[in-house]
Write a protein that holds these residues in place. Structure first.
Motif, PDB file in Angstrom:
ATOM      1  N   GLU A  54       0.885  -1.183   0.000  1.00 31.80           N
ATOM      2  CA  GLU A  54       0.000   0.000   0.000  1.00 31.80           C
ATOM      3  C   GLU A  54       0.911   1.219   0.000  1.00 31.80           C
ATOM      4  OE1 GLU A  54      -2.497   0.524   3.408  1.00 31.80           O
ATOM      5  OE2 GLU A  54      -4.233  -0.292   2.391  1.00 31.80           O
ATOM      6  N   PRO A  55       0.426   2.367  -0.495  1.00 30.43           N
ATOM      7  CA  PRO A  55       1.287   3.560  -0.519  1.00 30.43           C
ATOM      8  C   PRO A  55       1.690   4.046   0.875  1.00 30.43           C
ATOM      9  CG  PRO A  55      -0.714   3.885  -1.827  1.00 30.43           C
ATOM     10  CD  PRO A  55      -0.900   2.613  -1.063  1.00 30.43           C
ATOM     11  N   SER A  56       2.820   4.715   0.941  1.00 29.92           N
ATOM     12  CA  SER A  56       3.306   5.304   2.202  1.00 29.92           C
ATOM     13  C   SER A  56       4.381   6.329   1.891  1.00 29.92           C
ATOM     14  CB  SER A  56       3.902   4.208   3.086  1.00 29.92           C
ATOM     15  OG  SER A  56       4.623   4.764   4.173  1.00 29.92           O
ATOM     16  N   ILE A 107       6.056  -4.942   6.812  1.00 27.52           N
ATOM     17  CA  ILE A 107       4.972  -5.086   5.836  1.00 27.52           C
ATOM     18  C   ILE A 107       3.835  -4.110   6.073  1.00 27.52           C
ATOM     19  CG2 ILE A 107       4.043  -7.046   7.185  1.00 27.52           C
ATOM     20  CD1 ILE A 107       2.746  -7.975   4.493  1.00 27.52           C
ATOM     21  N   ARG A 108       3.386  -3.484   4.991  1.00 26.15           N
ATOM     22  CA  ARG A 108       2.117  -2.742   4.983  1.00 26.15           C
ATOM     23  C   ARG A 108       1.216  -3.416   3.957  1.00 26.15           C
ATOM     24  NH1 ARG A 108       1.080   3.639   4.752  1.00 26.15           N
ATOM     25  NH2 ARG A 108       1.724   3.331   6.913  1.00 26.15           N
ATOM     26  N   HIS A 109      -0.021  -3.679   4.388  1.00 25.23           N
ATOM     27  CA  HIS A 109      -0.948  -4.401   3.499  1.00 25.23           C
ATOM     28  C   HIS A 109      -2.373  -3.943   3.789  1.00 25.23           C
ATOM     29  CE1 HIS A 109      -2.705  -7.692   1.203  1.00 25.23           C
ATOM     30  NE2 HIS A 109      -1.492  -8.003   0.790  1.00 25.23           N
ATOM     31  N   HIS A 262      -1.472  14.739  14.241  1.00 26.90           N
ATOM     32  CA  HIS A 262      -2.077  14.133  13.045  1.00 26.90           C
ATOM     33  C   HIS A 262      -1.043  13.148  12.501  1.00 26.90           C
ATOM     34  CE1 HIS A 262      -4.033  13.541   9.234  1.00 26.90           C
ATOM     35  NE2 HIS A 262      -4.894  14.524   9.399  1.00 26.90           N
ATOM     36  N   PRO A 263      -1.459  11.903  12.197  1.00 27.08           N
ATOM     37  CA  PRO A 263      -0.465  10.939  11.690  1.00 27.08           C
ATOM     38  C   PRO A 263      -0.028  11.217  10.260  1.00 27.08           C
ATOM     39  CG  PRO A 263      -2.660   9.959  11.710  1.00 27.08           C
ATOM     40  CD  PRO A 263      -2.787  11.300  12.367  1.00 27.08           C
ATOM     41  N   GLY A 264      -0.806  12.040   9.536  1.00 24.56           N
ATOM     42  CA  GLY A 264      -0.531  12.275   8.131  1.00 24.56           C
ATOM     43  C   GLY A 264      -0.979  11.061   7.307  1.00 24.56           C
TER      44      GLY A 264
HETATM   45  N1   CP Z   1       1.180   7.995   9.144  1.00 24.40           N
HETATM   46  C1   CP Z   1       1.443   7.195   8.103  1.00 24.40           C
HETATM   47  O1   CP Z   1       1.330   5.960   8.178  1.00 24.40           O
HETATM   48  O2   CP Z   1       1.837   7.842   6.967  1.00 24.40           O
HETATM   49  P1   CP Z   1       2.252   7.119   5.610  1.00 24.40           P
HETATM   50  O3   CP Z   1       1.012   6.477   5.043  1.00 24.40           O
HETATM   51  O4   CP Z   1       2.793   8.190   4.719  1.00 24.40           O
HETATM   52  O5   CP Z   1       3.272   6.069   5.944  1.00 24.40           O
END
Ligand code: CP
Length: 314
Positions: A54-56, A107-109, A262-264
């Protein structure tokens, strides 16, 4: 204290002591980041793979920098350019990365539970960098670290999480972590995004913004996660902003020293306007800085590193 866990999957399963250990270790790594030479050899010879499906922006780059600061090799796996696009399974992808001697898989999913599944089938340490609407443990930890740094305590702190709670992994990690360390959590937003069932987790639930912010020491704002919503949860973004968007007038009803977090990524003009997002109460960019120290601490502890001893009282 050292960690005995193989993986970092969520804050729900961590003890208060384990969370404290990460926070203390991150404090030491933050000090390292302020030196001229910012690199330490703790993970020399180890390989970290960023497996982001997933995007990040923040999480991926800060795990990359954390690995580099700890002297590990880092591979940034790009899902769009990988054999996942040809039908290879996540398990096969991860096992092939492990065959290349990956010691850590970050991992991000979009599927909740994907990191837990990989943790069962891999020898490598697995770190959850966000799984669906389930958890985002390192974000929760960096949020706790920032609150502790700014307010000097977590026990008794009044923390309001405002926005799309239902679809938020950040909210869930914050709720578990904050409650374990003694903070009081209020959740606020439209009823469709903040169901009363969250009260069963020990949170106060309100759908009235003024009630949520008047006693808050911290307001943690969340964006509307359209990518996870299967149907429209409120009539329009304009209506959401008019009822729950934070601006200077609204903030006048809060404590003068309330922290804005805010986590963004931020959707400016929706959950918060630019004057508040960039204002003096905002610690949004400090959260990003602290994310690096937290991710260094997480990799270090999973690798068997020992946390620094807390300073003796007095
Ligand atoms: N807070 C956060 O998880 O930002 P990203 O999606 O840019 O990693």
């Amino acid at each position: 204290m050292s960690w005995t866990r193989k993986d970092l999957l969520d804050l729900q399963s961590l003890t208060a002591e384990e969370i404290q250990t990460v926070l203390e270790t991150a404090r030491a790594f933050k000090a390292v980041g302020e030196r001229v030479i910012k690199k330490v050899p703790a993970l020399h010879g180890k390989t970290v793979v960023n497996l982001f499906v997933e995007p990040s922006t923040r999480t991926r780059t800060s795990f990359q920098l954390a690995a580099q600061r700890l002297s590990a090799d880092i591979i940034n796996f790009t899902a769009e350019a990988s054999s996942l696009k040809k039908g290879e399974t996540l398990k096969d992808t991860a096992r092939n990365l492990e065959a290349l001697n990956a010691d850590f898989i970050v991992i991000r999913h979009s599927a909740a539970g994907a990191p837990h599944f990989l943790a069962r089938v891999l020898q490598a340490h697995v770190v959850n960098a966000g799984d669906g609407a389930h958890e985002h443990p390192t974000q929760g930890l960096l949020d706790l670290f920032t609150m502790l740094e700014k307010k000097g305590r977590l026990a008794g702190l009044q923390v309001t999480i405002l926005g799309d709670i239902l679809y938020s992994r950040v909210a869930r990690s914050n709720i578990w972590g904050l409650q374990k360390l003694g903070a009081q959590v209020t959740l606020c937003g439209p009823p469709t995004l903040v169901p009363r069932s969250f009260a069963e987790l020990g949170c106060r639930v309100t759908h009235v913004l003024e009630e949520a912010i008047e006693a808050a020491d911290v307001i943690n704002l969340l964006r509307i996660q359209h990518e996870r919503q299967r149907k429209s949860m409120f009539p329009s973004l304009g209506e959401y902003t008019s009822l729950f968007g934070i601006n200077r007038q609204r903030l006048a009803a809060a404590k003068p020293d309330v922290l804005i977090m805010h986590p963004g990524p931020i959707n400016r003009g929706v959950e918060v306007d630019s004057e508040v997002a960039d204002g003096e109460q905002s610690v949004i960019l400090e959260q990003v800085t602290n994310g690096l120290a937290i991710r260094m601490a997480a990799l270090f502890l999973l690798n068997g590193g020992k946390a620094p001893q807390p300073a003796p009282a007095g």
